[in-house]
Design a protein around this motif. Structure first.
Motif, PDB file in Angstrom:
ATOM      1  N   ARG A  60      -5.678  -9.547   0.748  1.00 56.84           N
ATOM      2  CA  ARG A  60      -6.661  -8.457   0.762  1.00 56.84           C
ATOM      3  C   ARG A  60      -7.743  -8.691  -0.290  1.00 56.84           C
ATOM      4  O   ARG A  60      -7.513  -9.387  -1.277  1.00 56.84           O
ATOM      5  N   LEU A  61      -8.876  -8.060  -0.055  1.00 59.90           N
ATOM      6  CA  LEU A  61      -9.921  -8.013  -1.082  1.00 59.90           C
ATOM      7  C   LEU A  61     -10.183  -6.542  -1.367  1.00 59.90           C
ATOM      8  O   LEU A  61     -10.414  -5.752  -0.455  1.00 59.90           O
ATOM      9  N   VAL A  62     -10.114  -6.199  -2.659  1.00 65.56           N
ATOM     10  CA  VAL A  62     -10.332  -4.812  -3.057  1.00 65.56           C
ATOM     11  C   VAL A  62     -11.697  -4.693  -3.731  1.00 65.56           C
ATOM     12  O   VAL A  62     -12.030  -5.481  -4.612  1.00 65.56           O
ATOM     13  N   ILE A  63     -12.475  -3.727  -3.270  1.00 61.26           N
ATOM     14  CA  ILE A  63     -13.793  -3.488  -3.866  1.00 61.26           C
ATOM     15  C   ILE A  63     -13.811  -2.044  -4.364  1.00 61.26           C
ATOM     16  O   ILE A  63     -13.767  -1.105  -3.563  1.00 61.26           O
ATOM     17  N   ASP A  64     -13.815  -1.873  -5.682  1.00 57.78           N
ATOM     18  CA  ASP A  64     -13.905  -0.534  -6.269  1.00 57.78           C
ATOM     19  C   ASP A  64     -15.340  -0.285  -6.701  1.00 57.78           C
ATOM     20  O   ASP A  64     -15.852  -0.971  -7.601  1.00 57.78           O
ATOM     21  N   VAL A  65     -15.989   0.671  -6.060  1.00 56.54           N
ATOM     22  CA  VAL A  65     -17.374   0.991  -6.409  1.00 56.54           C
ATOM     23  C   VAL A  65     -17.352   2.239  -7.277  1.00 56.54           C
ATOM     24  O   VAL A  65     -16.871   3.292  -6.849  1.00 56.54           O
ATOM     25  N   ALA A  66     -17.853   2.086  -8.517  1.00 57.12           N
ATOM     26  CA  ALA A  66     -17.746   3.178  -9.488  1.00 57.12           C
ATOM     27  C   ALA A  66     -18.592   4.382  -9.079  1.00 57.12           C
ATOM     28  O   ALA A  66     -19.722   4.232  -8.606  1.00 57.12           O
ATOM     29  N   ASN A  67     -18.018   5.555  -9.272  1.00 60.13           N
ATOM     30  CA  ASN A  67     -18.727   6.818  -9.069  1.00 60.13           C
ATOM     31  C   ASN A  67     -19.556   6.851  -7.779  1.00 60.13           C
ATOM     32  O   ASN A  67     -20.765   7.053  -7.804  1.00 60.13           O
ATOM     33  N   SER A  68     -18.865   6.601  -6.669  1.00 58.28           N
ATOM     34  CA  SER A  68     -19.575   6.511  -5.387  1.00 58.28           C
ATOM     35  C   SER A  68     -18.788   7.208  -4.292  1.00 58.28           C
ATOM     36  O   SER A  68     -17.570   7.329  -4.383  1.00 58.28           O
ATOM     37  N   THR A  89     -10.580   2.548   3.579  1.00 57.77           N
ATOM     38  CA  THR A  89     -11.321   3.126   2.449  1.00 57.77           C
ATOM     39  C   THR A  89     -10.539   4.299   1.864  1.00 57.77           C
ATOM     40  O   THR A  89      -9.707   4.905   2.537  1.00 57.77           O
ATOM     41  N   GLY A  90     -10.808   4.602   0.621  1.00 55.45           N
ATOM     42  CA  GLY A  90     -10.148   5.733  -0.026  1.00 55.45           C
ATOM     43  C   GLY A  90     -10.872   6.090  -1.313  1.00 55.45           C
ATOM     44  O   GLY A  90     -11.823   5.405  -1.715  1.00 55.45           O
ATOM     45  N   VAL A  91     -10.398   7.155  -1.956  1.00 57.90           N
ATOM     46  CA  VAL A  91     -10.991   7.568  -3.229  1.00 57.90           C
ATOM     47  C   VAL A  91     -10.047   7.139  -4.342  1.00 57.90           C
ATOM     48  O   VAL A  91      -8.822   7.216  -4.188  1.00 57.90           O
ATOM     49  N   ARG A  92     -10.606   6.680  -5.452  1.00 54.12           N
ATOM     50  CA  ARG A  92      -9.781   6.228  -6.558  1.00 54.12           C
ATOM     51  C   ARG A  92     -10.279   6.892  -7.835  1.00 54.12           C
ATOM     52  O   ARG A  92     -11.481   7.067  -8.026  1.00 54.12           O
ATOM     53  N   ASN A  93      -9.366   7.266  -8.691  1.00 58.49           N
ATOM     54  CA  ASN A  93      -9.697   7.945  -9.962  1.00 58.49           C
ATOM     55  C   ASN A  93     -10.597   9.170  -9.765  1.00 58.49           C
ATOM     56  O   ASN A  93     -11.440   9.464 -10.599  1.00 58.49           O
ATOM     57  N   GLY A  94     -10.463   9.803  -8.652  1.00 59.90           N
ATOM     58  CA  GLY A  94     -11.224  11.032  -8.414  1.00 59.90           C
ATOM     59  C   GLY A  94     -12.656  10.832  -7.950  1.00 59.90           C
ATOM     60  O   GLY A  94     -13.146  11.563  -7.110  1.00 59.90           O
ATOM     61  N   SER A  95     -13.340   9.802  -8.480  1.00 57.99           N
ATOM     62  CA  SER A  95     -14.765   9.694  -8.137  1.00 57.99           C
ATOM     63  C   SER A  95     -15.190   8.296  -7.678  1.00 57.99           C
ATOM     64  O   SER A  95     -16.334   8.083  -7.303  1.00 57.99           O
ATOM     65  N   ASP A  96     -14.263   7.323  -7.746  1.00 57.63           N
ATOM     66  CA  ASP A  96     -14.634   5.960  -7.323  1.00 57.63           C
ATOM     67  C   ASP A  96     -14.293   5.763  -5.844  1.00 57.63           C
ATOM     68  O   ASP A  96     -13.341   6.341  -5.331  1.00 57.63           O
ATOM     69  N   LEU A  97     -15.092   4.889  -5.228  1.00 63.94           N
ATOM     70  CA  LEU A  97     -14.805   4.542  -3.830  1.00 63.94           C
ATOM     71  C   LEU A  97     -14.012   3.237  -3.820  1.00 63.94           C
ATOM     72  O   LEU A  97     -14.399   2.267  -4.475  1.00 63.94           O
TER      73      LEU A  97
END
Ligand SMILES: [Zn+2]
Length: 479
Positions: A60-68, A89-97
């Protein structure tokens, strides 16, 4: 009117929201699939940083886009021919994509941000590079490649002799007299300008340069491949971007004899029109030579990578410079000659913007050992030419005129190991050295008169015995 009033009081409200708290919105996702990489582009409302990493089992490749936040439908993404099997897709840390790509193969990720341009806004680009993969769909076969390498070595040995003030004819290239003529194809690298994220120029009715030049490149490749003795290499064969250095690198890897880059001009007024042909400028070449000398990686690419037989490691920098200059000059002369022939034919189907081959420092033309041209097929910013550039018939006539010029050059100056050279030599030998059999002739007499062993005479004419007919024409092999 109403809208204007609303805007007046909406604006102050927006300003109350602190900028740092505003999440970037991912409004669209685009995917470009190239033979050696897939490129995933996030269209963003504002710049956002990302953390990109791979995971194994499953790949897998994981792409965490901050505050998005995601405001696009990922299910509409066309994954065909890419390394991606599925997108989650999912939400991470409440505000990251978080975007997770399920992969069908091993990849090396690379990512960067792009600032807005004419066509797109803020972008996050994620490249999935395929280790060890060729950038072209159908690389030339290794035997042809070997033959071409030997030719290049021979050419360079001659140039080296000239540089040292020796007679180049005393240099004996690696000879394989006993082997049959290789009759190799002449390889033409066809480069469709721009692609993927880079649309090139855009016409008044929305025609994109990257699309029309790709159509023309494909037409040209078909034409070349249908011509005996020629083979095309498409630098890109889909809608993806290839770096400028990478374009010439592909041509070199594919041992191209000639490189042509197809474009469609644009100007900020609709008036300019006509086709033009560019070669590298002499001053551009000189500074490029300096660059080649400076960068040791490039040097090893040129000397070690292309030419394994001739080592320049022990030569001094001056000689190195002279050799590169000579290669550049010889190559440029060829480029200008071919350019003239191309221009001549293009002038019959479209007006010419300039009557001569122009010279400029285009990066794609800076191959020291491959004659190269950049063709502006017309002005896409001119409504009349925009219309013409879209027409299949016009595209076909355009590529026929370009290849016509290239072909005419190689027919006159075929590389020694090429089929065209072999055909030319056959023609030359056949015309002067033929003998029509007269009454009373015997094969052994004819052989003796022409000073060739009877066996060779038989072989050259595919005769099994000594039976010959009066009036039959024999080919006399050179003794
Ligand atoms: Zn262009």
């Amino acid at each position: 009117m109403l809208r204007r009033h609303m805007a007046r009081w909406v604006l102050p409200l927006l300003l109350l929201v602190p900028l740092w708290a505003q999440a970037a919105s991912v409004d669209n996702l685009r995917l470009w699939a190239a033979p050696d990489h897939s490129r995933l582009v996030f269209d963003l409302s504002s710049p956002a940083s990302a953390n990109v990493f791979t995971l194994e089992d499953p790949r897998r490749l994981v792409i965490d886009v901050a505050n998005s936040e995601l405001n696009a439908d990922v299910s509409r993404l066309d994954l065909s021919e890419s390394a991606i099997e599925k997108v989650r897709t999912g939400v991470r840390n409440g505000s990251d994509l978080r975007v997770v790509l399920e992969l069908s193969r091993a990849i090396e990720p690379r990512h960067f941000s792009l600032a807005p341009n004419e066509q797109y806004g803020h972008r996050l680009v994620v490249d999935l590079e395929y280790p060890g993969e060729s950038a072209v769909e159908d690389p030339i076969d290794p035997i042809e490649s070997k033959i071409r390498e030997q030719e290049i070595a021979a050419e360079r040995a001659q140039k080296e002799a000239v540089a040292k003030g020796r007679d180049p004819s005393t240099v004996s290239p690696p000879r394989q007299a006993a082997q049959p003529h290789p009759k190799r194809d002449i390889i033409i690298a066809v480069d469709a300008g721009h692609g993927g994220e880079d649309p090139g120029a855009i016409g008044p009715s929305g025609t994109r340069e990257k699309d029309v030049v790709l159509e023309m490149a494909k037409r040209m490749a078909r034409l070349i491949n249908a011509t005996q003795g020629f083979k095309a290499v498409l630098i890109r064969d889909g809608d993806y971007y290839v770096g400028l250095r990478q374009r010439t690198r592909i041509a070199r890897e594919q041992k191209a004899d000639f490189f042509v880059s197809l474009h469609a001009d644009a100007f900020n007024s609709p008036r300019p029109h006509g086709s033009s042909v560019f070669a590298l400028s002499q001053s551009g070449a000189t500074s490029e030579t300096a660059k080649w000398l400076a960068a040791s990686e490039n040097r090893s690419d040129l000397v070690g990578g292309v030419d394994g037989n001739l080592s320049l490691d022990d030569k001094d920098e001056v000689l190195r410079g002279v050799l590169l200059d000579l290669t550049m000059t010889a190559t440029l002369n060829d480029s200008l000659t071919i350019g003239g022939r191309v221009l001549d034919r293009m002038g019959r189907i479209n007006e010419l913007h300039k009557p001569r081959v122009e010279q400029a420092g285009f990066v794609v033309l800076k191959s020291p050992d491959i004659p190269s041209l950049l063709v502006e097929t017309g002005f896409i910013s001119n409504p009349e030419e925009e219309r013409k550039l879209q027409q299949g018939g016009y595209q076909q006539r355009m590529v026929e005129s370009i290849f016509g010029g290239v072909r005419a050059h190689f027919q006159r100056n075929p590389p020694p190991a090429s089929l065209l050279a072999w055909q030319r030599d056959q023609g030359r030998g056949g015309a002067g050295d033929e003998y029509r059999i007269q009454p009373g002739d015997t094969l052994s007499e004819i052989a003796a008169r022409h000073n060739v062993p009877v066996g060779r005479l038989r072989q050259a004419n595919e005769l099994n015995g000594d039976v010959i007919r009066v009036g039959q024409v024999l080919r006399i092999p050179s003794s």
